[in-house]
Design a protein around this motif. Sequence first.
Motif: not given
Length: 146
Positions: A65-69, A88-100, A104-111
């Motif tokens: 898990m990685n997070l950037k505030y 999806i083939e070797s694992s389930l990896k999801i990138n996230y973008l949390i916004t207002d 639409g203002e960016k708050l956090t990026k994560a995976s």
Amino acid sequence: MAKHVYCRHFTEMEVPFFDVDAMQIAWHGHYVKYLEVARCDFLAAVGYDYEEMGRQGYMWPIVQMNLKYVRPARFGQKIRVETAVVEIESSLKINYLITDAATGEKLTKASTTQAAVSLATGEMQFQTPQSWLNAVKTHPTFREAE
């Protein structure tokens, strides 16, 4: 070069009072919960929630898990969590973008990365099960890798 995005899903929620500190800013540890809520929403959308994973004979622990505030989320703020499925083939990896949600203002990026582990043997799988691949392909935004 950007990673291929197999599908995207969006979840909105409001930052509750019990997630904030005295300055009404969401405590950093609660962002993990926001990712989990969004991930569960996505998994439900493809019919492969944690109960179904178990029925298929697998558990899917988080292995990375990685997070950037970028900016803090605040009490009462409506946030939008975008899940972008990038593996999806070797694992389930999801990138996230949390916004207002409003601006639409960016708050956090994560995976997060989850690996399939056999319930019968406890062994990590180097390829994801076919049941997972079949499920994720049902998402309305799914696109095969080129």
